[in-house]
Scaffold this active site. Sequence first.
Site, mmCIF file in Angstrom:
data_model
loop_
_atom_site.group_PDB
_atom_site.id
_atom_site.type_symbol
_atom_site.label_atom_id
_atom_site.label_comp_id
_atom_site.label_asym_id
_atom_site.label_seq_id
_atom_site.Cartn_x
_atom_site.Cartn_y
_atom_site.Cartn_z
ATOM 1 N N ASP A 1 19.606 3.557 -62.793
ATOM 2 C CA ASP A 1 19.387 3.966 -61.407
ATOM 3 C C ASP A 1 20.137 3.038 -60.469
ATOM 4 O OD1 ASP A 1 18.387 5.658 -59.506
ATOM 5 O OD2 ASP A 1 16.526 4.526 -59.230
ATOM 6 N N HIS B 1 18.657 3.517 -46.949
ATOM 7 C CA HIS B 1 17.438 3.125 -47.665
ATOM 8 C C HIS B 1 17.460 1.619 -47.943
ATOM 9 C CE1 HIS B 1 14.177 3.227 -50.649
ATOM 10 N NE2 HIS B 1 14.969 2.557 -51.464
ATOM 11 N N GLU C 1 10.974 8.810 -54.562
ATOM 12 C CA GLU C 1 12.311 8.486 -54.063
ATOM 13 C C GLU C 1 13.208 9.699 -54.260
ATOM 14 O OE1 GLU C 1 13.705 4.836 -55.877
ATOM 15 O OE2 GLU C 1 12.600 3.625 -54.410
ATOM 16 N N GLU D 1 16.519 11.338 -54.848
ATOM 17 C CA GLU D 1 17.788 10.890 -55.419
ATOM 18 C C GLU D 1 18.557 12.058 -56.026
ATOM 19 O OE1 GLU D 1 17.795 7.395 -57.783
ATOM 20 O OE2 GLU D 1 15.990 6.548 -56.858
ATOM 21 N N ASP E 1 12.543 9.380 -58.379
ATOM 22 C CA ASP E 1 12.264 8.092 -59.017
ATOM 23 C C ASP E 1 10.910 7.600 -58.493
ATOM 24 O OD1 ASP E 1 12.416 5.592 -60.210
ATOM 25 O OD2 ASP E 1 13.763 4.766 -58.685
ATOM 26 N N ARG F 1 4.717 0.965 -55.377
ATOM 27 C CA ARG F 1 5.250 -0.089 -54.500
ATOM 28 C C ARG F 1 4.506 -1.404 -54.621
ATOM 29 N NH1 ARG F 1 10.108 1.949 -53.917
ATOM 30 N NH2 ARG F 1 10.153 3.922 -52.793
ATOM 31 N N GLN G 1 5.653 -2.968 -57.799
ATOM 32 C CA GLN G 1 7.054 -3.358 -57.590
ATOM 33 C C GLN G 1 7.168 -4.664 -56.794
ATOM 34 O OE1 GLN G 1 9.299 -0.290 -55.591
ATOM 35 N NE2 GLN G 1 11.246 -1.373 -55.740
ATOM 36 N N LYS H 1 8.434 1.483 -62.085
ATOM 37 C CA LYS H 1 9.285 2.668 -62.091
ATOM 38 C C LYS H 1 9.226 3.435 -63.410
ATOM 39 C CE LYS H 1 11.855 1.596 -58.279
ATOM 40 N NZ LYS H 1 12.205 2.512 -57.200
ATOM 41 N N THR I 1 9.715 9.768 -64.207
ATOM 42 C CA THR I 1 10.863 10.161 -63.378
ATOM 43 C C THR I 1 11.006 11.667 -63.571
ATOM 44 O OG1 THR I 1 11.958 8.044 -63.825
ATOM 45 C CG2 THR I 1 13.336 9.813 -62.945
ATOM 46 N N GLU J 1 9.611 4.200 -46.329
ATOM 47 C CA GLU J 1 10.361 4.200 -45.074
ATOM 48 C C GLU J 1 9.653 5.000 -43.986
ATOM 49 O OE1 GLU J 1 14.765 4.873 -46.334
ATOM 50 O OE2 GLU J 1 13.437 5.077 -48.063
#
Length: 439
Positions: free
Chosen positions: A138, A145, A210, A212, A244, A248, A251, A264, A268, A384
Amino acid sequence: MTPIDDTHDPALRSWVESANDADTDFPLQNLPLGMFRGAGETGVLRAGVAIGDQVLDLHAAAGAALLDDAVAASLGGQLDGTLNTFMALGAPARQALRSALSAGLREGAPRQADWQRCMHAASSVEMGLPCRISDYTDFYAGIHHARAVGKLFRPDNPLLPNYTWVPSGYHGRASSIGVSGQTFRRPRGQTKAADAPMPEFGPSKRIDYELELGLFIGRGNALGEPIAIERSEDHACGVVLLNDWSARDIQAWEYQPLGPFLAKSFATTISPWIVTLEALAPFRSPFTRPAEDPKPLPYLDSADNRERGAVDIGFEVLLQTRAMRAAGLAPQSLMQSNFRDAYWTLAQMLTHHASNGCNLQAGDLLGSGTQSGPRPGQGGSLLELTDGGKTLLTLASGEQRRFLEDGDSVVLRGRCTRAGYRSIGFGACEGTVLAALTG
Ligand code: MN
């Protein structure tokens, strides 16, 4: 790079009537590849192509002598339930198949009844992974971002100095990749509140998505032999939408010093249809950078990449909560962005990946990194959109979110539109968060 030819003619219509609907993701000009079987069946997956609201069984078409011998032979290895062997053949095999399908499915083509017998209603099949994915990497090619997330962690220094030079990436987990419709348990893991003396272990409280793009490798390269950027797209097969999923809180505690790991690797989700490089040909755009940014190093630069390295793909993220589903409310749009705004092109990511001699293999998957747009409200993740969980997102249903709740479904959509060409889409990439495992 991939040429535009008669298969892209916007005037082409299919005798599959639903493929002529203006809104379909799968007109005759798209012809994406995937693996399917009858809904509820347990047998081996079969190679198929989406056309309107139908799925064409490629093995059946070959068996009915609807494809010439060379094309049928190129598909010969697919009865192992994956597309890897076909993908490894590269662009010539894809282009030959595309030409054959475009000719056979267009209005006025002969033997329509024979083709028709190879079709299944898309609603009657279930999709599997299109190929065996040995490796998944990834990248982090969405600069908006990277800047927004960097600002949350390092207000004075949001973008690290290597960002504009190196297409950064981490090695992801291939075994937990699933296709649209995937559900997964809220992961448990180590988290640590800033003011807590020690970490705790339990269900993540900050599950996020996420937005992507995923690039599938076609033809591989031998170990030790880098891929020059001028030839990088010879090694690309096509693209899918990719979510993805990210925890958080896990992470934030684990990511230093070696990057994302268990935050992660629990799931997916990808869309099941590979939209080929050939289908994307009309939607290529120049690759540009702000004038004040460094020019890519020579190994990441080519005339072709500058002229049409970018791809114009419109993205959308939608959310449907459990309550919305129960009330019959459609998923709500949260944001839109475009892959044109990526900081690195697919060719640059692919070439960089192999630049140290790393061998890429057919079916390897390269994620693009979160594709946020340049404007406020265009964040490609809740991190975000809620400013790191500090603000609440209020939905039309009256519900509020900082991060995802159990029962929430996230849907990614993608569509390529350009004046003078037929719009093509990706189909849905949907996944749902379930309650955490207990114990
Ligand atoms: Mn990511």
